[in-house]
Design a protein around this motif. Structure first.
Motif, mmCIF file in Angstrom:
data_model
loop_
_atom_site.group_PDB
_atom_site.id
_atom_site.type_symbol
_atom_site.label_atom_id
_atom_site.label_comp_id
_atom_site.label_asym_id
_atom_site.label_seq_id
_atom_site.Cartn_x
_atom_site.Cartn_y
_atom_site.Cartn_z
ATOM 1 N N ASP A 47 0.830 -1.209 0.000
ATOM 2 C CA ASP A 47 0.000 0.000 0.000
ATOM 3 C C ASP A 47 0.864 1.259 0.000
ATOM 4 O OD1 ASP A 47 -2.294 -1.504 0.001
ATOM 5 O OD2 ASP A 47 -2.575 -1.421 2.177
ATOM 6 N N HIS A 48 1.941 1.241 0.784
ATOM 7 C CA HIS A 48 2.814 2.414 0.893
ATOM 8 C C HIS A 48 3.475 2.733 -0.443
ATOM 9 C CE1 HIS A 48 5.556 5.259 2.881
ATOM 10 N NE2 HIS A 48 6.508 4.755 2.097
ATOM 11 N N PHE A 49 3.871 1.682 -1.174
ATOM 12 C CA PHE A 49 4.573 1.892 -2.443
ATOM 13 C C PHE A 49 3.644 1.708 -3.644
ATOM 14 C CE2 PHE A 49 8.115 0.757 0.421
ATOM 15 C CZ PHE A 49 8.978 1.816 0.157
ATOM 16 N N ALA A 50 2.359 1.854 -3.442
ATOM 17 C CA ALA A 50 1.393 1.689 -4.527
ATOM 18 C C ALA A 50 1.778 2.553 -5.721
ATOM 19 C CB ALA A 50 -0.005 2.057 -4.044
ATOM 20 N N GLY A 51 1.739 1.969 -6.902
ATOM 21 C CA GLY A 51 2.114 2.691 -8.111
ATOM 22 C C GLY A 51 3.550 2.489 -8.528
ATOM 23 N N ALA A 52 4.365 1.864 -7.670
ATOM 24 C CA ALA A 52 5.760 1.606 -8.025
ATOM 25 C C ALA A 52 5.829 0.564 -9.135
ATOM 26 C CB ALA A 52 6.536 1.121 -6.804
ATOM 27 N N PRO A 53 6.817 0.671 -10.028
ATOM 28 C CA PRO A 53 6.945 -0.304 -11.116
ATOM 29 C C PRO A 53 7.130 -1.725 -10.576
ATOM 30 C CG PRO A 53 8.344 1.612 -11.499
ATOM 31 C CD PRO A 53 7.828 1.731 -10.103
ATOM 32 N N MET A 54 6.454 -2.686 -11.219
ATOM 33 C CA MET A 54 6.562 -4.109 -10.852
ATOM 34 C C MET A 54 6.350 -4.319 -9.357
ATOM 35 S SD MET A 54 9.743 -5.326 -13.285
ATOM 36 C CE MET A 54 10.907 -4.179 -12.513
ATOM 37 N N LEU A 55 5.321 -3.701 -8.819
ATOM 38 C CA LEU A 55 5.099 -3.701 -7.376
ATOM 39 C C LEU A 55 5.005 -5.119 -6.812
ATOM 40 C CD1 LEU A 55 4.493 -2.171 -4.752
ATOM 41 C CD2 LEU A 55 2.072 -2.198 -5.403
ATOM 42 N N GLY A 56 4.174 -5.965 -7.440
ATOM 43 C CA GLY A 56 3.997 -7.315 -6.918
ATOM 44 C C GLY A 56 5.296 -8.094 -6.861
ATOM 45 N N LEU A 57 6.079 -8.000 -7.938
ATOM 46 C CA LEU A 57 7.353 -8.710 -7.983
ATOM 47 C C LEU A 57 8.315 -8.185 -6.923
ATOM 48 C CD1 LEU A 57 9.200 -10.734 -9.475
ATOM 49 C CD2 LEU A 57 9.897 -8.846 -10.960
ATOM 50 N N MET A 58 8.378 -6.864 -6.777
ATOM 51 C CA MET A 58 9.313 -6.276 -5.817
ATOM 52 C C MET A 58 8.945 -6.611 -4.374
ATOM 53 S SD MET A 58 11.509 -4.902 -7.776
ATOM 54 C CE MET A 58 12.492 -3.710 -6.874
ATOM 55 N N ASP A 108 13.499 5.065 1.287
ATOM 56 C CA ASP A 108 12.194 5.391 0.720
ATOM 57 C C ASP A 108 12.017 4.852 -0.695
ATOM 58 O OD1 ASP A 108 11.116 6.852 2.921
ATOM 59 O OD2 ASP A 108 12.435 8.526 2.401
ATOM 60 N N SER A 109 12.963 4.056 -1.165
ATOM 61 C CA SER A 109 12.902 3.469 -2.498
ATOM 62 C C SER A 109 12.724 1.967 -2.378
ATOM 63 C CB SER A 109 14.181 3.789 -3.278
ATOM 64 O OG SER A 109 14.308 2.954 -4.397
ATOM 65 N N LEU A 110 11.697 1.430 -3.035
ATOM 66 C CA LEU A 110 11.464 -0.014 -2.960
ATOM 67 C C LEU A 110 12.617 -0.811 -3.557
ATOM 68 C CD1 LEU A 110 9.572 -2.220 -2.041
ATOM 69 C CD2 LEU A 110 8.283 -1.965 -4.167
ATOM 70 N N PRO A 111 13.174 -0.435 -4.728
ATOM 71 C CA PRO A 111 14.344 -1.170 -5.232
ATOM 72 C C PRO A 111 15.530 -1.133 -4.256
ATOM 73 C CG PRO A 111 13.376 0.134 -6.984
ATOM 74 C CD PRO A 111 12.685 0.544 -5.721
ATOM 75 N N ALA A 112 15.717 -0.001 -3.584
ATOM 76 C CA ALA A 112 16.811 0.085 -2.609
ATOM 77 C C ALA A 112 16.579 -0.866 -1.442
ATOM 78 C CB ALA A 112 16.953 1.518 -2.104
ATOM 79 N N ILE A 113 15.330 -1.001 -1.026
ATOM 80 C CA ILE A 113 15.007 -1.936 0.057
ATOM 81 C C ILE A 113 15.280 -3.368 -0.394
ATOM 82 C CG2 ILE A 113 13.105 -2.897 1.422
ATOM 83 C CD1 ILE A 113 11.918 -0.100 1.579
ATOM 84 N N VAL A 114 14.930 -3.686 -1.635
ATOM 85 C CA VAL A 114 15.187 -5.028 -2.153
ATOM 86 C C VAL A 114 16.692 -5.311 -2.173
ATOM 87 C CG1 VAL A 114 15.056 -6.488 -4.207
ATOM 88 C CG2 VAL A 114 13.062 -5.157 -3.494
ATOM 89 N N VAL A 115 17.488 -4.328 -2.597
ATOM 90 C CA VAL A 115 18.946 -4.497 -2.586
ATOM 91 C C VAL A 115 19.455 -4.736 -1.165
ATOM 92 C CG1 VAL A 115 21.157 -3.349 -3.014
ATOM 93 C CG2 VAL A 115 19.317 -3.171 -4.700
ATOM 94 N N SER A 116 18.933 -3.959 -0.211
ATOM 95 C CA SER A 116 19.357 -4.134 1.188
ATOM 96 C C SER A 116 18.983 -5.523 1.696
ATOM 97 C CB SER A 116 18.728 -3.059 2.078
ATOM 98 O OG SER A 116 17.359 -3.310 2.334
ATOM 99 N N ARG A 117 17.853 -6.053 1.216
ATOM 100 C CA ARG A 117 17.435 -7.392 1.627
ATOM 101 C C ARG A 117 18.379 -8.455 1.048
ATOM 102 N NH1 ARG A 117 14.741 -8.601 5.491
ATOM 103 N NH2 ARG A 117 13.400 -10.152 4.509
ATOM 104 N N PHE A 118 18.853 -8.224 -0.178
ATOM 105 C CA PHE A 118 19.820 -9.157 -0.766
ATOM 106 C C PHE A 118 21.113 -9.149 0.055
ATOM 107 C CE2 PHE A 118 23.111 -10.497 -3.749
ATOM 108 C CZ PHE A 118 22.532 -11.636 -4.304
#
Length: 406
Positions: A47-58, A108-118
């Motif tokens: 919900d917070h990142f609604a509208g982000a590209p490829m939201l479900g995948l990210m 505040d960036s979903l891709p950045a959060i994904v990188v941090s998770r990796f």
């Protein structure tokens, strides 16, 4: 070269006990923090990142990409721990895990959060591989098996607790559960104070690895890693796919779905706990009976649509899976030379987390072949039945030829 030898000799003079065992078991709980603490808040993140590209995948990657990183890096990290020391790898891993884990509090960036998770997964690989390697080096025989069984059992119990904690923390926003990663920094102090780099077998100092790397040793570890992969798929089938099957059969209440999943997850915890009381029995016998339980339990889940029968089947499959995970970890690290325990542990850890990561695509394929989620469960029950027959056959061969390895 002389200084290295001195350090090893110093390690040999120490004897591990309760303090080392408790600290190293506690460290392995970080794996379930990475896997479970965010699960309850993933919808809030979406919900917070609604509208982000490829939201479900990210959002999916936020949950699963640490497991991929663990699978990719456990083996090279295991090799590194054999070269420079498992304790050093553990300290580095815990430091990095804690710092990378709390980064999303400010991102505040979903891709950045994904990188941090990796990155979290990379350091998690170091923590899991090094801590298990140290347990296998500190202790021997039945004492080592008990500590490894306690590690698996307590981790499964903590998995249930962590999900509940994540849900409670999520009441304060989707970022709140990320504070849980700071526990790695808290545990770092007892790790530094209590653990030490143990001595290795003489081949670690003389470089005589050829015998240890013989094809028979590689095949043995490879076979156990294959079994570990499939039991990991089983565990996450009970935790993740079981809910989708309930929905397919008309169950819609989240509380009922959660209750059903708790039977499978609770069975895994109970199976790993029960295994600690059966360590005197042959590991081949335990594996054969456990895989049979898994196959029968999943078969019941697939064929009987009543909620009671599904929960009973999930419980049986969970009991078998919990016992299998614990047994495979014990025998994998027990039957390799001390100089190579890091590599064996890394391979086992990689197989376990690869099964976790690949569970969804595997069930997508099985669902396509079986025509439904119930069909997917039935096909996977058949795979587990085949494994049970193979493991049982090896158990019979070992009984007829007692000289075979356990």
């Amino acid at each position: 070269m002389q200084s290295h030898s001195t350090a090893v000799d110093t390690g040999r003079e120490r004897k591990a006990g309760l303090a080392q065992g408790v600290v190293l078991v506690s460290v392995t709980w970080l794996a379930v923090v990475a896997a479970g603490v965010l699960a309850p808040v993933l919808p809030q993140m979406a919900d917070h990142f609604a509208g982000a590209p490829m939201l479900g995948l990210m959002i999916g990657f936020v949950a699963t990409i640490p497991a991929l990183a663990v699978a990719l890096f456990s083996v090279p990290i295991g090799q590194m721990s054999d070269r420079i020391g498992a304790r050093r790898i553990l300290v580095i891993g815990m430091s990095g895990y804690g710092l990378a884990g709390i980064l999303p509090l400010w991102l505040d960036s979903l891709p950045a959060i994904v990188v941090s998770r990796f990155v979290v997964g990379m350091f998690e690989a170091a923590v899991m591989t090094a801590s298990t390697t140290l347990i296998s080096l500190y202790f021997t025989g039945l004492q080592r098996d008990r500590w490894l069984a306690v590690q698996v059992a307590s981790t499964n119990v903590m998995g249930v607790i962590v999900v509940l904690v994540g849900g409670l923390a999520g009441e304060h926003g989707w970022r709140a559960p990320f504070f849980a990663y700071a526990i790695a920094i808290v545990l770092l102090l007892p790790v530094v104070l209590v653990t030490y780099e143990p001595g290795r077998a003489p081949e670690a100092e003389t470089g005589r690895f050829n015998a240890a790397l013989a094809p028979s040793w590689v095949r043995l570890v490879a076979l156990r890693c294959v079994l570990t992969f499939f039991v990991s798929v089983t565990v996450y089938t009970l935790i993740v796919q079981f809910g989708f099957l309930l929905v397919e059969r008309g169950v819609s209440a989240p509380s009922t779905i959660g209750l059903g999943i708790s039977f499978g997850a609770g069975g895994v915890a109970l199976g790993s706990i029960a295994n600690t009381a059966m360590l005197a029995l042959s590991s081949r016998l335990r594996l054969a009976v456990s895989w049979l339980l898994i196959a029968v339990g999943l078969g019941i889940v697939a064929l009987d649509a009543s909620f009671f029968a599904m929960c009973l089947g999930a419980l049986a499959a969970g009991l078998g899976a919990g016992c299998t995970v614990s047994t495979l970890l014990c025998i994998t690290v027990a039957d390799v030379p001390g100089a190579l325990k890091g590599r064996a542990t890394g391979a086992w850890t990689a197989a376990m987390f690869l099964g976790q990561f690949l569970n969804p695509p595997i069930f997508l394929l099985l669902g396509y072949l079986g025509g439904s989620h119930a069909g997917a469960f039935l096909l996977y029950a058949g795979i587990c039945a085949a494994i049970a027959i193979a493991v049982g056959g090896r158990a019979v061969m070992a009984w007829r030829a007692p000289g075979l390895a356990r």
